[in-house]
Design an enzyme around this catalytic site. Structure first.
Site, PDB file in Angstrom:
ATOM      1  N   HIS A   1      74.237 -89.890  41.628  1.00 21.11           N
ATOM      2  CA  HIS A   1      74.593 -89.610  43.026  1.00 21.11           C
ATOM      3  C   HIS A   1      74.988 -90.864  43.805  1.00 21.11           C
ATOM      4  O   HIS A   1      75.123 -90.825  45.017  1.00 21.11           O
ATOM      5  CB  HIS A   1      73.435 -88.916  43.748  1.00 21.11           C
TER       6      HIS A   1
ATOM      7  N   SER B   1      67.948 -87.546  43.578  1.00 24.39           N
ATOM      8  CA  SER B   1      68.824 -86.390  43.701  1.00 24.39           C
ATOM      9  C   SER B   1      68.318 -85.320  44.661  1.00 24.39           C
ATOM     10  O   SER B   1      69.113 -84.550  45.184  1.00 24.39           O
ATOM     11  CB  SER B   1      69.075 -85.779  42.322  1.00 24.39           C
TER      12      SER B   1
ATOM     13  N   LYS C   1      80.040 -85.394  39.571  1.00 23.19           N
ATOM     14  CA  LYS C   1      79.621 -85.305  40.970  1.00 23.19           C
ATOM     15  C   LYS C   1      80.733 -85.865  41.864  1.00 23.19           C
ATOM     16  O   LYS C   1      81.730 -85.193  42.044  1.00 23.19           O
ATOM     17  CB  LYS C   1      78.260 -85.962  41.122  1.00 23.19           C
TER      18      LYS C   1
HETATM   19  C1  PLP Z   1      73.078 -84.277  37.906  1.00 21.09           C
HETATM   20  C2  PLP Z   1      72.210 -85.356  37.401  1.00 21.09           C
HETATM   21  C3  PLP Z   1      72.140 -85.652  36.033  1.00 21.09           C
HETATM   22  C4  PLP Z   1      72.790 -84.790  35.007  1.00 21.09           C
HETATM   23  O1  PLP Z   1      74.160 -84.971  34.973  1.00 21.09           O
HETATM   24  P1  PLP Z   1      75.060 -83.810  34.361  1.00 21.09           P
HETATM   25  O2  PLP Z   1      76.340 -84.478  34.053  1.00 21.09           O
HETATM   26  O3  PLP Z   1      75.156 -82.763  35.417  1.00 21.09           O
HETATM   27  O4  PLP Z   1      74.350 -83.318  33.145  1.00 21.09           O
HETATM   28  C5  PLP Z   1      71.404 -86.741  35.647  1.00 21.09           C
HETATM   29  N1  PLP Z   1      70.735 -87.487  36.542  1.00 21.09           N
HETATM   30  C6  PLP Z   1      70.752 -87.215  37.860  1.00 21.09           C
HETATM   31  C7  PLP Z   1      70.000 -88.080  38.804  1.00 21.09           C
HETATM   32  C8  PLP Z   1      71.481 -86.134  38.325  1.00 21.09           C
HETATM   33  O5  PLP Z   1      71.476 -85.833  39.611  1.00 21.09           O
END
Ligand code: PLP
Length: 393
Positions: free
Chosen positions: A210, A182, A241
């Protein structure tokens, strides 16, 4: 009642250039996606994970609004009590179909999906091994499991192999990784991880937060990107996302999903997502599958921007995706860089420890499908000017 401990901590964070505060952001006054309004000014948004711009898509918004009219807003209870409204099962079937797995389970957030799943996935005499750059929610999930927990250096599959070889015979083991990292934007060496897991009788758990909607021919994620068998890993991903909605899922066998429904505490003891959120996610799947040109635009923008940064001489690390870090190093310089960008109408915050390792503070930029070529040209020109004035390029 204030704790002196809090005051000391905050003073130290400020002294180290690591203090964080919230910034108010408002929608662009003309409703353009890929832009925000900050302090009364429209700025180019280079810091969103809404890669495909689906959070602003008319079909997604209409689906959410229609579901509010039909079901009201809140779900009123957890899924196992009375919160299992119809869009849930449709969404889970849709996710399983998209990920080519037997079943899927929706969680309220990715954080909760990782925490809840990893903490119950194997018995406490097991071993969890995670890439050093894994997301905080994965690390917390490993810790909460009570299992033995080890990390291997980022992408160091030899070290992972050695750690697995050293464990007692028949100890259950899970390899935990981000699919797309990320903060670095590189892709995990999933085929090697699957091969190592197979040799050692371990399981791979991949967090595709991602990768979902981004990589792979149809945007199905890392498993599709590498042409792997979906059954060879446990896949987690988020709906907040690229899908522009909210929530997350774990996709795998029917047995795994039944187990999680019974054992994952972050699934059991929490209020179900509002039905409108699940309905919006279903619409986002429709858009993603019916309008593949959005993903093509994203990649066109990504490649144009990444090439531009490289030819300016910036260090974008090993980015292979729309997450493109610009390495700065020192956290104070990263903050100054980010402030200069904002003065010039570009929003991309500095990412500092503990989110990234010490000495690797960076500007994390993310490209969106909805960015215009003019905006990207302006961003490159401005980054070049600031980078040169700070002696970075
Ligand atoms: C954003 C993210 C999460 C968390 O997801 P949310 O739905 O925002 O809680 C978990 N793992 C990774 C790699 C992320 O980038």
């Amino acid at each position: 009642m204030d704790f002196p401990f809090h005051q000391d901590t905050i003073r130290q964070l400020k002294a180290d250039g690591l203090f964080r505060s919230l910034r108010r952001v408002e929608p662009d006054p003309q409703g353009r996606s890929g832009r925000l309004m900050i302090e009364g000014r429209s700025v180019i948004l280079l810091a969103s994970n809404n890669y495909l711009g689906l959070s602003d898509h008319p079909r997604v918004k209409a689906a959410a609004a229609a579901a509010v009219r039909r079901y009201g807003f809140g779900s009123g209870a957890s899924r196992l009590i009375s919160g299992n409204a119809p869009p849930y099962e449709a969404l889970e079937e849709r996710i399983a179909r998209f990920k080519q797995t037997e079943a899927a389970l929706v969680f309220s957030t990715g954080y909760m999906a990782n925490l809840g799943t990893l903490s119950c996935l194997i018995p406490s005499e097991g071993l969890l091994i995670a890439d050093r750059l894994c997301h905080a929610s994965l690390i917390d999930g490993c810790r909460a499991s009570g299992c033995r927990f080890r990390v291997y250096d980022h992408g160091d599959t030899d070290q992972l192999d050695r750690l697995l070889a050293k464990r007692p015979a028949n100890q259950p083991a899970v390899i935990v990784t981000d699919g797309v990292f990320s903060m670095d934007g590189d892709i995990a060496p999933l085929p090697a991880l699957v091969e190592i897991a197979r040799r050692h009788g371990a399981i791979v758990f991949v967090d595709d937060a991602h990768a979902m909607g981004i990589i792979g021919k149809e945007g199905r994620g890392t498993v599709e990107h590498f042409g792997l068998e979906p059954r060879s890993v446990i896949q987690m991903g988020t709906l907040g996302k690229a899908l522009g909605c909210f929530g997350a899922y774990v996709a795998g066998s029917r047995l795994l999903i039944d187990y999680l429904i019974n054992k994952a505490k972050t699934f059991i003891y929490t209020t179900a997502l509002p039905p409108a959120v699940t309905a919006a996610a279903l619409a986002a799947f429709d858009v993603m599958e019916e309008e593949p040109e959005i993903r093509k635009n994203l990649w066109r923008n990504r490649n144009y921007y990444a090439e531009g940064l490289k030819s300016l001489g910036f260090d974008i690390m090993n980015s292979e995706t729309p997450i493109i870090p610009i390495m700065v190093g020192d956290s104070r310089s990263a903050v100054i860089f980010s402030e200069r960008l904002l003065e010039n109408g570009i929003f991309a915050p500095a990412i500092r420890p503990p989110t990234v390792p010490k000495g690797t503070s960076r500007i994390r930029t993310t490209v969106m499908a909805v960015h215009s070529r003019d905006d990207l040209d302006y961003v490159l020109e401005t980054l070049g000017k600031i980078g040169r004035s700070m002696g970075m390029i």
